[in-house]
Design an enzyme around this catalytic site. Sequence first.
Site, PDB file in Angstrom:
ATOM      1  N   MET A  10       0.884  -1.118   0.060  1.00  0.00           N
ATOM      2  CA  MET A  10      -0.043   0.255  -0.036  1.00  0.00           C
ATOM      3  C   MET A  10       0.926   1.335  -0.033  1.00  0.00           C
ATOM      4  O   MET A  10       0.726   2.044   0.957  1.00  0.00           O
ATOM      5  CB  MET A  10      -1.070  -0.004   1.224  1.00  0.00           C
ATOM      6  N   GLN A  68     -11.418   1.467  -0.238  1.00  0.00           N
ATOM      7  CA  GLN A  68     -11.502   2.612   0.506  1.00  0.00           C
ATOM      8  C   GLN A  68     -12.363   3.607  -0.113  1.00  0.00           C
ATOM      9  O   GLN A  68     -13.211   4.675   0.733  1.00  0.00           O
ATOM     10  CB  GLN A  68     -10.008   3.263   0.578  1.00  0.00           C
ATOM     11  N   THR A  72       1.823   1.616   6.036  1.00  0.00           N
ATOM     12  CA  THR A  72       0.942   2.665   5.231  1.00  0.00           C
ATOM     13  C   THR A  72       0.487   3.496   6.362  1.00  0.00           C
ATOM     14  O   THR A  72       0.623   3.082   7.661  1.00  0.00           O
ATOM     15  CB  THR A  72      -0.190   1.929   4.804  1.00  0.00           C
ATOM     16  N   THR A  79      -2.428   5.571   5.624  1.00  0.00           N
ATOM     17  CA  THR A  79      -3.903   5.936   5.166  1.00  0.00           C
ATOM     18  C   THR A  79      -4.803   4.558   6.098  1.00  0.00           C
ATOM     19  O   THR A  79      -5.591   4.842   6.335  1.00  0.00           O
ATOM     20  CB  THR A  79      -4.137   5.851   3.827  1.00  0.00           C
ATOM     21  N   CYS A  94       2.782  10.023   4.580  1.00  0.00           N
ATOM     22  CA  CYS A  94       2.737   8.971   3.733  1.00  0.00           C
ATOM     23  C   CYS A  94       4.165   8.504   3.236  1.00  0.00           C
ATOM     24  O   CYS A  94       5.212   9.347   2.893  1.00  0.00           O
ATOM     25  CB  CYS A  94       2.068   9.688   2.485  1.00  0.00           C
ATOM     26  N   GLU A 129       5.698   7.465   0.650  1.00  0.00           N
ATOM     27  CA  GLU A 129       6.163   7.775  -0.700  1.00  0.00           C
ATOM     28  C   GLU A 129       6.472   9.246  -0.645  1.00  0.00           C
ATOM     29  O   GLU A 129       7.414   9.782  -1.259  1.00  0.00           O
ATOM     30  CB  GLU A 129       4.923   7.768  -1.566  1.00  0.00           C
TER      31      GLU A 129
END
Length: 229
Positions: free
Chosen positions: A10, A52, A83, A85, A196, A198
């Site tokens: 994710m 989601q 993750t 989120t 996050c 990323e």
Amino acid sequence: MQTIGLVGGMSWESSAAYYELLNRGVEQRLGGLHSAKTVMASVEFAQITALQEAEDWDGVAEILADAARSVERAGAEFLMLCTTTFHRVAEQVEAAIDIPLVHLADVVAEAAKAQGVEVIALIGTRFAMSRVFFTERIARHGLEVVVPEESHHDEINRIIYEELVHGKVVDDSRKYVVGLIDELWDAGAGGVILGCSELELLVKQADSNLPVFPCTSLHVSAALDRALA
């Protein structure tokens, strides 16, 4: 050394970062040929993102809980969700297993408090910024949490999902996020959470005058402390 359980996918970029940082961390701490003992279950990102977007959080929880149970059966001694989120269902996942879950929000909050930060900003996916599941967990540690104005949420989300999850690091996007961090500083934030995984590809401490709290790196460090204790 304890075996670290990971639920990833994710995105896969995030999972790859966790795996690399865990192994580099063990190598740095122990030297020689040492590496991390890990078990990972990787979910299908498109499937879980569709759930989601449909607000089917029971469906998300079922998938992640099943992955967590498989990791536990494979010998993991504690669990990490790779993750931010999808920590939205962390409590449901935790209830499905008999091993501890190292919650990302707790780790980040303790790191901010250790640096004397009282007001912390969160930059992440649109969902993480617009809902309270993560910010409220941080606030339990006595911190005030602020997020960017809603007008920025779509662009940050675009940068994450159209660029960073595909490994694309765009300089204009970096400038945008760094400018946003400066705005949050002006608004009273004493530090910023890169909420996050990323985003850590895009923004480094050298890019910001504010203390930067990179979720993945901090999560990994906490896992290594536990695994090597």
